[in-house]
Design an enzyme around this catalytic site. Structure first.
Site, PDB file in Angstrom:
ATOM      1  N   SER A 173       0.833  -1.200   0.000  1.00 28.80           N
ATOM      2  CA  SER A 173       0.000   0.000   0.000  1.00 28.80           C
ATOM      3  C   SER A 173       0.875   1.261   0.000  1.00 28.80           C
ATOM      4  O   SER A 173       1.672   1.461  -0.913  1.00 28.80           O
ATOM      5  CB  SER A 173      -0.964  -0.043   1.189  1.00 28.80           C
ATOM      6  OG  SER A 173      -1.991   0.895   1.060  1.00 28.80           O
ATOM      7  N   ASP A 208      -9.939  -4.570  -4.809  1.00 26.97           N
ATOM      8  CA  ASP A 208      -9.305  -3.621  -3.887  1.00 26.97           C
ATOM      9  C   ASP A 208      -9.995  -2.274  -4.033  1.00 26.97           C
ATOM     10  O   ASP A 208      -9.838  -1.585  -5.029  1.00 26.97           O
ATOM     11  CB  ASP A 208      -7.813  -3.492  -4.223  1.00 26.97           C
ATOM     12  CG  ASP A 208      -7.041  -2.694  -3.182  1.00 26.97           C
ATOM     13  OD1 ASP A 208      -7.664  -1.872  -2.478  1.00 26.97           O
ATOM     14  OD2 ASP A 208      -5.818  -2.876  -3.092  1.00 26.97           O
ATOM     15  N   HIS A 256      -7.908  -5.461  -0.285  1.00 33.37           N
ATOM     16  CA  HIS A 256      -6.688  -4.667  -0.261  1.00 33.37           C
ATOM     17  C   HIS A 256      -5.475  -5.393   0.309  1.00 33.37           C
ATOM     18  O   HIS A 256      -4.385  -5.331  -0.247  1.00 33.37           O
ATOM     19  CB  HIS A 256      -6.929  -3.374   0.511  1.00 33.37           C
ATOM     20  CG  HIS A 256      -5.743  -2.462   0.553  1.00 33.37           C
ATOM     21  ND1 HIS A 256      -5.080  -2.066  -0.590  1.00 33.37           N
ATOM     22  CD2 HIS A 256      -5.087  -1.874   1.595  1.00 33.37           C
ATOM     23  CE1 HIS A 256      -4.076  -1.268  -0.266  1.00 33.37           C
ATOM     24  NE2 HIS A 256      -4.053  -1.149   1.057  1.00 33.37           N
TER      25      HIS A 256
END
Length: 268
Positions: free
Chosen positions: A107, A214, A244
């Site tokens: 991320s 996601d 995610h």
């Protein structure tokens, strides 16, 4: 489960806490870069899989995150976070001279890892990006024009199809559950643009893993950034239905096996 050992160093904006997982004689170093609002303590199972695969694993809690110092989730320039990460990488290289280094970023940590690879690519043997914030991110686009950051906790169901992941996230006192800080949003936007402008990672082997469901870092925006940095050796694995946090998904074993197979191929 391999137990982590913590250490602390003087970072660019205050004390940074780092972790090391190790057991036996490693054949490579794996460095982890965690995502926004979380901390490296959420990656014990990832580190354990990598240690069993032959790695010594390390990484920091980024400034303003987890056990590290600083106002919570405040990052004014991601070059500072890259510099702190470099301290961890150089420490690991000093402890294990000659071992290949694999950087794994999730991320926001994928953003940091991609920028690190642009600046310090000669220190790396391979790069793994999990749901990375690259290319275009709707969050910065929506928040940049606002004077006040909305205080809306994320829907933890967007993290994983495993409800236990969301429950643990909600109950974790080291996870930030408040709003974004405006300087952090500006810094995220600036770093995304900087990475896009800097361009290709050249010959560095890169693995990009992403869930096709996601909703926190949508795949279509990331793919713009992947195209901007892609070099001669890019592997992509998109997991149907995954959300995610692919390392915390219901098919996490499949994802981690993909990572270790990629490392095996690169180390050859």
């Amino acid at each position: 489960m391999t137990t982590a050992r913590e250490w602390e160093f003087a970072g660019t904006r205050g004390a940074v806490t780092a972790r090391i997982w190790s057991d036996g004689d490693p054949r490579y170093v794996a460095v982890l870069a965690h995502g926004y609002g979380e901390h490296l303590g959420r990656y014990d199972h990832v580190a354990d899989a990598l240690v069993r695969h032959g790695a010594t694993v390390c990484g920091p809690d980024h400034m303003g995150h987890g056990r590290s110092a600083g106002e919570r989730v405040l990052v004014e320039d991601f070059e500072d976070v890259v510099a702190d990460l470099h301290t961890v990488v150089e420490s690991a290289r000093g402890d294990h001279p000659g071992l290949p280094v694999v950087l794994i970023g999730h991320s926001m940590g994928g953003l940091i890892a991609a920028r690190y690879a642009q600046v310090h690519g000669d220190a790396l043997t391979a790069l793994v990006l999990s749901g990375p914030v690259l290319g275009r991110w709707f969050v910065t686009e929506e928040l940049l024009p606002l004077d006040e950051m909305p205080d809306e906790p994320i829907d933890t169901a967007t993290l994983s199809r495993d409800p236990a992941v969301g429950k643990a996230y909600t109950e974790d006192p080291l996870v930030w559950h408040g709003p974004f800080k405006k300087p952090t949003v500006r810094a995220l936007d600036a770093c995304i643009r900087r990475i896009n402008e800097h361009g290709s990672l050249g010959a560095l082997p890169v693995l990009h893993v992403h869930g096709d469901d996601d909703r926190l870092v949508p795949l279509d925006g990331t793919l713009i950034g992947i195209e901007a940095i892609r070099g001669a050796d890019l592997t992509q694995r998109i997991y149907p239905g995954a959300r995610h946090e692919v390392f915390n998904e219901t098919n996490r074993d499949e994802v981690l096996a993909e990572v270790t197979a990629f490392v095996d191929r690169v180390l050859g």
